[in-house]
Enzyme design. Structure first.
Site: not given
Ligand code: NAP
Length: 255
Positions: A14-15, A64-65, A91, A146, A160, A162, A164
């Protein structure tokens, strides 16, 4: 101790944007060769290209993971490129929004499949490679969970929460089982960060005001502030850490 990752090969899932992008760039800047995974090809290519343009080594690998065959492709493409695998950062995540009473079963399932099954699949596949091939070097897995579900509930995001919370339980047992192979497994629990995932909520003044009241540091996190902790957990500086859950939230939870 300088946090360097020369001669290491990393996969970051998800990078293509947000935290994963910052993590991939941070590991590459520290000397790692990085497989930039995303489900979105354009995003993965952009991030890998930017790493190469700044002198790092990276490839984009679309997968897709939640799909085992695509996970195998991700791992094998990375090994074919560089002949080894040392670091996995789980991630990738999604955050469907719905009340429990209205949530569709498929929406629940998709969230669990990406956020939790994806972590299992990637940890299993990478763990097998690391256990068999990295007798001396061992390996590192870092999971991005999270505070939602682990520490506090998050409105209309039960699946979500559940997923995490499940990640943390899985990661602890993963750390116990993998320790014998020299593989360390740690989990980061982020608070609220400035990424596309939180964009809509950040546009809501009431939500922003609530966060400012709840977060003692009175600001949201920058993606690099998670990436710095990932680098630490991937490096030798954290050599005696495994099975740990590390909160990075500006003091929001404080436990
Ligand atoms: P983000 O901006 O939505 O970026 C996540 C990336 O992962 C997106 O490009 C997404 O593509 C991709 N992705 C989604 N499903 C996937 C799959 N099945 N296989 C491979 N890639 C996939 O999220 P983020 O805020 O950077 O968050 C990253 C991680 O940190 C997540 O696990 C999130 O739950 C966690 N987190 C984030 C926050 C926060 O405040 N941002 C807080 C706590 C935890 P699509 O957009 O097409 O789905």
């Amino acid at each position: 101790m300088e946090l360097r990752l020369e001669n290491k090969v990393a996969i970051v899932t998800g990078a293509g944007q947000g935290l994963g992008e910052a993590i991939a760039k941070k590991l590459a800047a520290a000397g790692a060769r990085v497989a930039v995974n995303d489900i979105n090809p354009d995003r993965a290519e952009r991030v890998a290209g930017e790493i190469r343009a700044s002198g790092g080594e990276a490839i984009a690998v679309v997968a897709d993971v939640s799909n085992k065959f695509q996970c195998v492709g991700l791992v094998e493409t990375t090994r074919a490129q560089w002949g080894q695998l040392d670091i996995l950062v789980n991630n990738a995540g999604i955050e469907p929004v719905s009340s429990i009473l209205k949530m569709d079963e498929w929406e629940w399932q998709r969230c669990i499949d990406v956020n939790l099954k994806g972590v299992f699949l990637m940890s299993q596949l990478c763990g097998r490679v690391m256990a068999e091939e990295n007798k001396e070097r061992g390996g590192v897995i870092v999971n991005i969970s999270s505070i939602a579900g682990v520490e506090i509930p998050l409105m209309h995001r039960a699946a979500y929460c559940a997923s995490k919370a499940g990640m943390v339980g899985f990661a602890r047992e993963c750390a116990r089982e993998f320790a014998q192979y020299g593989i360390r497994v740690n989990t980061i629990v982020p608070g609220v960060f400035i990424t596309p995932m939180t964009e809509k909520a950040r546009q809501n003044p009431e939500m922003m005001a609530k966060w400012m009241r709840e977060i003692p540091m009175e600001r949201l996190g920058e993606p690099e502030e998670v990436a710095n902790v990932v680098l630490f957990l991937c490096s030798e500086a954290s050599s005696y850490m495994t099975g740990s859950t590390v909160t990075v939230d500006g003091g929001k939870v404080m436990r």
